[in-house]
Every structure is written in C-alpha cells, then in structure tokens.
Design a protein around this motif. Sequence first.
Motif, PDB file in Angstrom:
ATOM      1  N   ALA A 140      54.628  14.606  46.702  1.00 37.66           N
ATOM      2  CA  ALA A 140      53.465  14.239  47.405  1.00 37.66           C
ATOM      3  C   ALA A 140      52.586  15.526  47.026  1.00 37.66           C
ATOM      4  O   ALA A 140      51.409  15.499  47.049  1.00 37.66           O
ATOM      5  CB  ALA A 140      53.828  14.121  48.767  1.00 37.66           C
ATOM      6  N   GLY A 141      53.281  16.727  47.038  1.00 38.01           N
ATOM      7  CA  GLY A 141      52.568  17.999  46.747  1.00 38.01           C
ATOM      8  C   GLY A 141      51.835  18.016  45.632  1.00 38.01           C
ATOM      9  O   GLY A 141      50.893  18.965  45.265  1.00 38.01           O
ATOM     10  N   LEU A 142      52.117  17.287  44.655  1.00 40.49           N
ATOM     11  CA  LEU A 142      51.691  17.120  43.058  1.00 40.49           C
ATOM     12  C   LEU A 142      49.977  16.820  43.397  1.00 40.49           C
ATOM     13  O   LEU A 142      49.277  17.136  42.700  1.00 40.49           O
ATOM     14  CB  LEU A 142      52.303  16.259  42.288  1.00 40.49           C
ATOM     15  CG  LEU A 142      53.706  16.692  41.765  1.00 40.49           C
ATOM     16  CD1 LEU A 142      54.196  15.796  40.851  1.00 40.49           C
ATOM     17  CD2 LEU A 142      53.628  18.190  41.171  1.00 40.49           C
ATOM     18  N   TYR A 143      49.745  15.885  44.438  1.00 40.30           N
ATOM     19  CA  TYR A 143      48.305  15.433  44.692  1.00 40.30           C
ATOM     20  C   TYR A 143      47.450  16.944  45.118  1.00 40.30           C
ATOM     21  O   TYR A 143      46.439  16.643  44.762  1.00 40.30           O
ATOM     22  CB  TYR A 143      48.555  14.537  45.749  1.00 40.30           C
ATOM     23  CG  TYR A 143      48.894  13.239  45.351  1.00 40.30           C
ATOM     24  CD1 TYR A 143      48.014  12.102  45.182  1.00 40.30           C
ATOM     25  CD2 TYR A 143      50.286  12.740  45.350  1.00 40.30           C
ATOM     26  CE1 TYR A 143      48.330  10.895  44.751  1.00 40.30           C
ATOM     27  CE2 TYR A 143      50.667  11.439  45.079  1.00 40.30           C
ATOM     28  CZ  TYR A 143      49.561  10.648  44.590  1.00 40.30           C
ATOM     29  OH  TYR A 143      50.092   9.238  44.583  1.00 40.30           O
ATOM     30  N   GLY A 144      47.929  17.723  45.556  1.00 37.64           N
ATOM     31  CA  GLY A 144      47.366  18.903  46.152  1.00 37.64           C
ATOM     32  C   GLY A 144      46.738  19.775  44.490  1.00 37.64           C
ATOM     33  O   GLY A 144      46.108  20.495  45.027  1.00 37.64           O
ATOM     34  N   LEU A 145      47.204  19.459  43.268  1.00 37.25           N
ATOM     35  CA  LEU A 145      47.117  19.907  42.296  1.00 37.25           C
ATOM     36  C   LEU A 145      45.669  19.690  41.796  1.00 37.25           C
ATOM     37  O   LEU A 145      45.200  20.027  40.605  1.00 37.25           O
ATOM     38  CB  LEU A 145      47.965  20.003  41.325  1.00 37.25           C
ATOM     39  CG  LEU A 145      49.452  20.801  41.704  1.00 37.25           C
ATOM     40  CD1 LEU A 145      50.492  20.530  40.492  1.00 37.25           C
ATOM     41  CD2 LEU A 145      49.278  22.186  41.895  1.00 37.25           C
ATOM     42  N   LEU A 146      45.258  18.223  42.097  1.00 36.32           N
ATOM     43  CA  LEU A 146      43.889  17.700  41.587  1.00 36.32           C
ATOM     44  C   LEU A 146      42.748  18.708  41.610  1.00 36.32           C
ATOM     45  O   LEU A 146      42.210  18.665  40.701  1.00 36.32           O
ATOM     46  CB  LEU A 146      43.755  16.418  42.305  1.00 36.32           C
ATOM     47  CG  LEU A 146      45.047  15.179  42.182  1.00 36.32           C
ATOM     48  CD1 LEU A 146      44.714  14.268  43.032  1.00 36.32           C
ATOM     49  CD2 LEU A 146      45.151  14.929  40.538  1.00 36.32           C
ATOM     50  N   PRO A 147      42.363  19.368  42.612  1.00 31.49           N
ATOM     51  CA  PRO A 147      41.253  20.233  42.498  1.00 31.49           C
ATOM     52  C   PRO A 147      41.519  21.036  41.500  1.00 31.49           C
ATOM     53  O   PRO A 147      40.472  21.575  40.819  1.00 31.49           O
ATOM     54  CB  PRO A 147      41.250  20.802  43.843  1.00 31.49           C
ATOM     55  CG  PRO A 147      41.761  19.580  44.845  1.00 31.49           C
ATOM     56  CD  PRO A 147      43.027  19.321  44.019  1.00 31.49           C
ATOM     57  N   LEU A 197      42.615  29.500  43.318  1.00 29.93           N
ATOM     58  CA  LEU A 197      41.522  28.568  43.114  1.00 29.93           C
ATOM     59  C   LEU A 197      40.432  29.494  42.412  1.00 29.93           C
ATOM     60  O   LEU A 197      39.811  29.244  41.462  1.00 29.93           O
ATOM     61  CB  LEU A 197      41.271  27.671  44.038  1.00 29.93           C
ATOM     62  CG  LEU A 197      40.002  26.662  44.036  1.00 29.93           C
ATOM     63  CD1 LEU A 197      40.226  25.657  42.868  1.00 29.93           C
ATOM     64  CD2 LEU A 197      39.549  26.048  45.129  1.00 29.93           C
ATOM     65  N   ILE A 198      40.260  30.690  43.317  1.00 28.31           N
ATOM     66  CA  ILE A 198      39.052  31.608  42.871  1.00 28.31           C
ATOM     67  C   ILE A 198      39.338  32.091  41.580  1.00 28.31           C
ATOM     68  O   ILE A 198      38.450  32.057  40.678  1.00 28.31           O
ATOM     69  CB  ILE A 198      39.023  32.593  44.021  1.00 28.31           C
ATOM     70  CG1 ILE A 198      38.503  31.981  45.411  1.00 28.31           C
ATOM     71  CG2 ILE A 198      38.270  33.751  43.273  1.00 28.31           C
ATOM     72  CD1 ILE A 198      38.432  32.897  46.337  1.00 28.31           C
ATOM     73  N   LEU A 199      40.640  32.602  41.101  1.00 26.02           N
ATOM     74  CA  LEU A 199      41.161  33.126  39.839  1.00 26.02           C
ATOM     75  C   LEU A 199      40.702  32.091  39.002  1.00 26.02           C
ATOM     76  O   LEU A 199      40.369  32.377  37.739  1.00 26.02           O
ATOM     77  CB  LEU A 199      42.512  33.398  39.983  1.00 26.02           C
ATOM     78  CG  LEU A 199      43.183  34.045  38.467  1.00 26.02           C
ATOM     79  CD1 LEU A 199      42.439  35.389  38.507  1.00 26.02           C
ATOM     80  CD2 LEU A 199      44.687  34.172  38.625  1.00 26.02           C
ATOM     81  N   ILE A 200      41.215  30.741  38.742  1.00 26.83           N
ATOM     82  CA  ILE A 200      40.874  29.707  38.140  1.00 26.83           C
ATOM     83  C   ILE A 200      39.226  29.366  37.783  1.00 26.83           C
ATOM     84  O   ILE A 200      38.846  29.149  36.812  1.00 26.83           O
ATOM     85  CB  ILE A 200      41.718  28.341  38.353  1.00 26.83           C
ATOM     86  CG1 ILE A 200      43.032  28.478  38.513  1.00 26.83           C
ATOM     87  CG2 ILE A 200      41.189  27.220  37.399  1.00 26.83           C
ATOM     88  CD1 ILE A 200      43.847  27.135  38.845  1.00 26.83           C
ATOM     89  N   LEU A 201      38.668  29.669  38.875  1.00 29.02           N
ATOM     90  CA  LEU A 201      37.187  29.487  38.844  1.00 29.02           C
ATOM     91  C   LEU A 201      36.662  30.465  37.994  1.00 29.02           C
ATOM     92  O   LEU A 201      35.480  30.329  37.129  1.00 29.02           O
ATOM     93  CB  LEU A 201      36.554  29.281  40.283  1.00 29.02           C
ATOM     94  CG  LEU A 201      36.488  28.088  41.226  1.00 29.02           C
ATOM     95  CD1 LEU A 201      36.175  28.247  42.397  1.00 29.02           C
ATOM     96  CD2 LEU A 201      35.755  27.240  40.454  1.00 29.02           C
ATOM     97  N   GLY A 202      37.224  31.760  38.189  1.00 32.98           N
ATOM     98  CA  GLY A 202      36.760  32.693  37.340  1.00 32.98           C
ATOM     99  C   GLY A 202      36.847  32.682  35.953  1.00 32.98           C
ATOM    100  O   GLY A 202      35.878  32.906  35.009  1.00 32.98           O
ATOM    101  N   VAL A 203      37.998  32.212  35.469  1.00 35.99           N
ATOM    102  CA  VAL A 203      38.408  32.126  34.175  1.00 35.99           C
ATOM    103  C   VAL A 203      37.555  30.850  33.642  1.00 35.99           C
ATOM    104  O   VAL A 203      37.025  30.937  32.422  1.00 35.99           O
ATOM    105  CB  VAL A 203      39.937  31.676  34.016  1.00 35.99           C
ATOM    106  CG1 VAL A 203      40.146  31.151  32.771  1.00 35.99           C
ATOM    107  CG2 VAL A 203      40.590  32.813  34.305  1.00 35.99           C
ATOM    108  N   ALA A 204      37.142  29.862  34.318  1.00 41.02           N
ATOM    109  CA  ALA A 204      36.673  28.592  33.937  1.00 41.02           C
ATOM    110  C   ALA A 204      35.340  29.062  33.717  1.00 41.02           C
ATOM    111  O   ALA A 204      34.527  28.550  32.788  1.00 41.02           O
ATOM    112  CB  ALA A 204      36.703  27.574  34.788  1.00 41.02           C
TER     113      ALA A 204
END
Length: 398
Positions: A140-147, A197-204
């Motif tokens: 169920a925790g894998l659903y939290g990776l969608l964003p 999430l902020i780190l991934i946003l910066g890279v993106a």
Amino acid sequence: MISFEKMYITISESLGIYTKDQLYELFTTKEHGLPISGHRAAIIQSRVFFFCVVFAVLVPAWSIIDLLFLPSALWGGLLTIRAVSGIVFAILAWLSRRQPTMKLARLLLAGMLAVTPIFYLASGYWIEGYPLTSQEQIIAGLYGLLPFVMVAGLTLFPLTLFEFLAYAVPLFLVTLVSAFPGSEAEIPQAVSTMWLLILILGVALFSSLTQLRYMLSQVSRASYDVLTGMLTRRAGIEVLDLQFRLASMGGGSMSILYFDLDNFKAVNDTYGHDTGDKVLKTASEQICNCVRKGDSVIRWGGEEFVVVLPTADPREANEVVSRIMTAGVGERPEGGPVTASIGVAEVQEDNVNDWKAQIELADHRMYSAKTSGRARSIGVDGNAILWAEGSQAQAVNK
C-alpha cells in the motif's frame, strides 16, 4: 556579493545562458517564435503519448499485484479506480496524436499530470479504511510514490519556469496535504517526504530548463538565417503551411508580400559580396522593424524575402507595404535608396487552394512589378504602389 555573482554565472553557463534575452526565454514563451512553439508542442505531445500509453497498460495491470498482496475487500474498489484511470490515459494518448499545437500540448500535459494526484487521493482514501498487515502496508505504501513519479516525469518535458511551476505546484500541494502529520510521531516522516519531493522538483526544474535552452539554441540555429536574422526557407514553409490552414479553416484573411531587391546583382558584382551582405542585412532589419509583432519574415532565397501577414486583408497588406516604403530599406553603395519589387497575394480574395499557389501568385505579381519599372508593389486589385522618392509612397493605377 562576489560569490553570489560567481554562482549566478556558473548556473547561467550550465544552462547555456549568456544574454538577458536567453534568460527571458526560459521564463516565458512571449519571445518564442512559431518554429520553436511548433517544435516544442510536437515534443510535448509525443512524450505525453508515450507516458499515457505506458500508464494506460500498467495502471490497470497493477491490479494483479493488488489482488495477490492486499485484502480481497480492497481489490474491487482499487480495480475500479485503476480502470477509470487507464481509460483516461488511453483517451489522452489518442488525443495527443492530433496536430501539435502549444494549447493542445499544455492541456494534454495538464490532464496527464492531473490523473495521478486524483488516483493517489482516491486510492489512499479507499485503503485508509482497512486494517493492513505489515506486508500489506509495504504494498500500500507504494501508492505514496505516485506524486514522485509524476514530478520525476517533468524532467522529460522542455518547459519554461512559469509552465513548470504551474504543473509542479499542484503536485506539491497534494503531496503536502497527504503527508501532513497527524501526530508528533509522524513529523519526521512528513519532513523527509517533503524534503525528498523538493529535491526531485529542483532536479526536474533544472532538467526541464536545460532541455528548453538546448531546444531554443538548436531550433534558432536551424530556423533563422545567420546573416539577416529572418526565418530560413525551411522554417518559413512550416509557418506558411500553418497560417494558410488557419486562414482557410476559419475563413479569415492572410496576405503574403513577396520582395525582390532591385538591381542587387550589380551591388555584388561592383562592390563585392561583403557589401552585398551589408545591404541585405540592413534591408532585412528595416523590413522586420516595419511589420507587426505576429508577422513572419522569411529569407526565401538570395535577395528575395517573403512576409507572412496573418489576418491581414489586401488593404492592410498595402498599408504594411506603404510603411516599409516610407521607412526605406537602406541605401545603395553608390548612393540612392535601396528599393524592391513587391507582389501581394491574399487567401480569400485570390481564392487559392494552398500556400504554394499563393506564393506563386505573389511571385508573379512581383515579376510584373519588376517588368513595369521596379521600385513598386503590385497588389491584389492590380494597382501599383510606387516606391517613395522622398518620404511618401504614392498609389497609382496600373
């Protein structure tokens, strides 16, 4: 202050930014021409198609994992959510095969990015009501990776800063709301989630802007003539095709001006090609300065230029011609003004079937202007506008 300037220079160079105009192009699309917009729309739609096809298959297929590892009571609801999401992805994939436009590309990308947060919230709400074992909680925790998947997907799209924020901020807010700690014990997990999430946003963001900068440089190099700064013939044909189709479908106006500089060969033969290049450059700058913001100026070949005037009827086209004549397009090396023979053609008045026929008609009228004495424009009605000897253009009957 010095360290800040060095950091700014380093970041700018890593993005290929060396002027303020290049920086401005990464913030907004206002300075993006039709070739860049068309190329970017095609890339965005093709990548939306790829993502949507993959998700249209994988999202429903994941229900097998749900069936194997989650309580059977959860499976029916999750299957419904997955089936609806798969259908939406399939529809978006089908729509993305249409003729690329920036409006459609933006809407498709927004639609694709909207499905995942909705799916994430719906599935989370559905799962929350059931007690799960430790193994089931892992699945169920894998659903939290969608964003995170969607934010990471933004790295593949060449977006401006404002476009990126418009897509990323809603994803960030959805994750922030869902990860908001309900108790003091959940605070460390919530903080680590948002930090990731902020780190991934910066890279993106960096990846998206880098792609856009590279695309701008490549399209500009391929689409704009080095000497004159006008559109190349190849890029101009794309503009002509698009504007002709828009005018034809909507029943609107679209005029073409076909320029040929008078006695230009004599300049090259007498004064050399360097001088001829200066004449061409000055003429092109003057023409570009006299047309409207939405018009396109194409170097058709040698000393021939084509100006595309969307929405312009014959009267408005003649006004542009008069404005160019009044402003002038430079001086000849031996003295006297540079002049041009011009032919005008308009979609509705000339009842042409394609842009090639319109170009040929404008070319024919330009040739008529040249054989009639040069330094004049032949319009749709057959009347001529003579080049100004002083500061006024004069209209005469043919």
